[in-house]
Design a protein around this motif. Structure first.
Motif, mmCIF file in Angstrom:
data_model
loop_
_atom_site.group_PDB
_atom_site.id
_atom_site.type_symbol
_atom_site.label_atom_id
_atom_site.label_comp_id
_atom_site.label_asym_id
_atom_site.label_seq_id
_atom_site.Cartn_x
_atom_site.Cartn_y
_atom_site.Cartn_z
ATOM 1 N N VAL A 63 44.642 37.686 40.612
ATOM 2 C CA VAL A 63 44.374 38.697 41.854
ATOM 3 C C VAL A 63 45.395 38.673 42.763
ATOM 4 N N ASP B 290 44.681 44.240 43.907
ATOM 5 C CA ASP B 290 43.501 44.938 44.601
ATOM 6 C C ASP B 290 44.066 45.443 45.811
ATOM 7 N N ALA C 237 38.027 38.220 42.410
ATOM 8 C CA ALA C 237 38.490 37.197 41.795
ATOM 9 C C ALA C 237 37.540 36.393 40.950
ATOM 10 N N ALA D 219 38.706 40.651 47.928
ATOM 11 C CA ALA D 219 39.568 39.915 47.061
ATOM 12 C C ALA D 219 38.817 38.676 46.355
#
Length: 197
Positions: free
Chosen positions: A105, A73, A97, A93
């Protein structure tokens, strides 16, 4: 490695180009077509290089393909006035996820403009650029560490995915200083030998 890239913009082009020059196989797909194909191609890693507003929907729609994949990411939830769009809520993030709960991630590559990633060797004043990584899977972090080194940088452990919000907030601060103020943001931190007093 086989790397899929979700997105065809400047970050996708810059990082994808560097990884291809390092000998990796790279395939990018955009919102106009090819996202699923790029995700399927990225058996070793998938870079998420789309605008923040689109990522949760795109990742959610590809959750079946992203199962077990390393999902990098590099998004920044930064809005008008350099505001952090995720303030008071889940980080970008974490939303990613949650949308692809079986992916691994890793937050990385979000602190620099695409122009930096196009440099043959991002070394400044004799020091390679450090790239902070946040993630919970050690094997996934190992994959991203290799990809960081393949663009001429040094990986820096920044903690678990629960600390990704700190990287996102740092990006909002730095972008505001660089773009909004024209400031040399690197000047805000002393060398390590002076940091502890």
């Amino acid at each position: 490695m086989r790397i899929g890239i979700l997105g065809t913009g400047s970050m996708a082009d810059a990082l994808g180009g560097q990884w291809a020059r390092a000998g990796h196989e790279v395939r990018a797909g955009g919102r106009a077509g090819g996202l699923r194909e790029a995700a399927e191609f990225g058996t070793d890693a998938v870079l998420l290089a789309l605008p923040y507003a689109a990522v949760a929907d795109v990742v959610g729609g590809l959750a079946d393909v992203l199962r077990g994949r390393v999902l990098i990411d590099c998004t920044n939830p930064v809005g008008e006035g350099f505001a952090l769009l995720t303030a008071g809520g889940p980080t970008a993030a974490q939303r990613i996820a949650d949308a692809a709960s079986a992916a691994h991630v890793v937050k990385a590559f979000n602190l620099c403009h695409s122009g930096v990633w196009r440099l043959a060797s991002p070394v400044f004043d004799g020091r390679p650029l450090a790239v902070p990584l946040c993630g919970d899977s050690e094997p996934a972090l190992d994959v991203v560490r290799r990809l960081v080194r393949d663009v001429g940088c040094e990986p820096l452990n920044a903690g678990g995915l629960d600390r990704a919000g700190l990287l996102e907030a740092t990006a909002a601060l730095l972008i505001g200083l660089w773009v909004g103020e024209g400031a040399d943001a690197q000047a805000i931190a002393p060398p390590l030998r002076y940091a502890a007093g």
